[in-house]
Design an enzyme around this catalytic site. Structure first.
Site, PDB file in Angstrom:
ATOM      1  N   GLU A  20       0.827  -1.205   0.000  1.00  0.00           N
ATOM      2  CA  GLU A  20       0.000   0.000   0.000  1.00  0.00           C
ATOM      3  C   GLU A  20       0.862   1.256   0.000  1.00  0.00           C
ATOM      4  O   GLU A  20       0.538   2.236  -0.672  1.00  0.00           O
ATOM      5  CB  GLU A  20      -0.950   0.004   1.201  1.00  0.00           C
ATOM      6  CG  GLU A  20      -2.060  -1.022   1.111  1.00  0.00           C
ATOM      7  CD  GLU A  20      -3.036  -0.749  -0.020  1.00  0.00           C
ATOM      8  OE1 GLU A  20      -3.259   0.432  -0.370  1.00  0.00           O
ATOM      9  OE2 GLU A  20      -3.597  -1.718  -0.558  1.00  0.00           O
ATOM     10  N   GLN A  25       2.934   5.593  -4.340  1.00  0.00           N
ATOM     11  CA  GLN A  25       4.005   6.242  -5.084  1.00  0.00           C
ATOM     12  C   GLN A  25       3.882   6.061  -6.593  1.00  0.00           C
ATOM     13  O   GLN A  25       4.310   6.910  -7.350  1.00  0.00           O
ATOM     14  CB  GLN A  25       5.368   5.686  -4.649  1.00  0.00           C
ATOM     15  CG  GLN A  25       5.680   5.846  -3.190  1.00  0.00           C
ATOM     16  CD  GLN A  25       5.977   7.276  -2.816  1.00  0.00           C
ATOM     17  OE1 GLN A  25       6.722   7.952  -3.484  1.00  0.00           O
ATOM     18  NE2 GLN A  25       5.360   7.737  -1.748  1.00  0.00           N
ATOM     19  N   GLY A  64       9.031   6.535  -7.566  1.00  0.00           N
ATOM     20  CA  GLY A  64       8.302   7.793  -7.724  1.00  0.00           C
ATOM     21  C   GLY A  64       8.968   8.865  -6.911  1.00  0.00           C
ATOM     22  O   GLY A  64      10.110   9.201  -7.123  1.00  0.00           O
TER      23      GLY A  64
END
Length: 87
Positions: A20, A25, A64
């Site tokens: 999660e 991201q 990310g």
């Protein structure tokens, strides 16, 4: 998805937490390989808690937003840290 179990087995809460956090991201297609690598290296929450920050950041790198700069003058929380660490 590797963090989901079949109906007969119980899901691993640590795997769900990691997945999660990663899914916040980036997309599922990217997360799958990162997730497998992450839980292979840090298979339990105890391993994560004991890990050197550089190791965790290296495993997380590329998901990310890994630049842990400041937002509105406050450092961003790292998903594996308790909020108490900032107080």
């Amino acid at each position: 998805l590797p963090w989901r179990m079949d109906r007969a087995a119980k899901s691993n809460p640590y795997h769900i937490l990691v997945s999660e956090s990663m899914l916040q991201q980036t997309q599922i297609a990217t997360v799958i390989s990162y997730f497998r690598r992450f839980v292979e290296r840090l298979p339990t929450i105890s391993d994560l808690a004991a890990a050197d920050e550089k190791v965790v950041l290296r495993l997380w790198q590329g998901l990310g937003e890994t630049a842990l700069g400041a937002t509105a003058g406050r450092p961003r929380m790292r998903p594996w840290q308790s909020q108490k660490a900032w107080h």
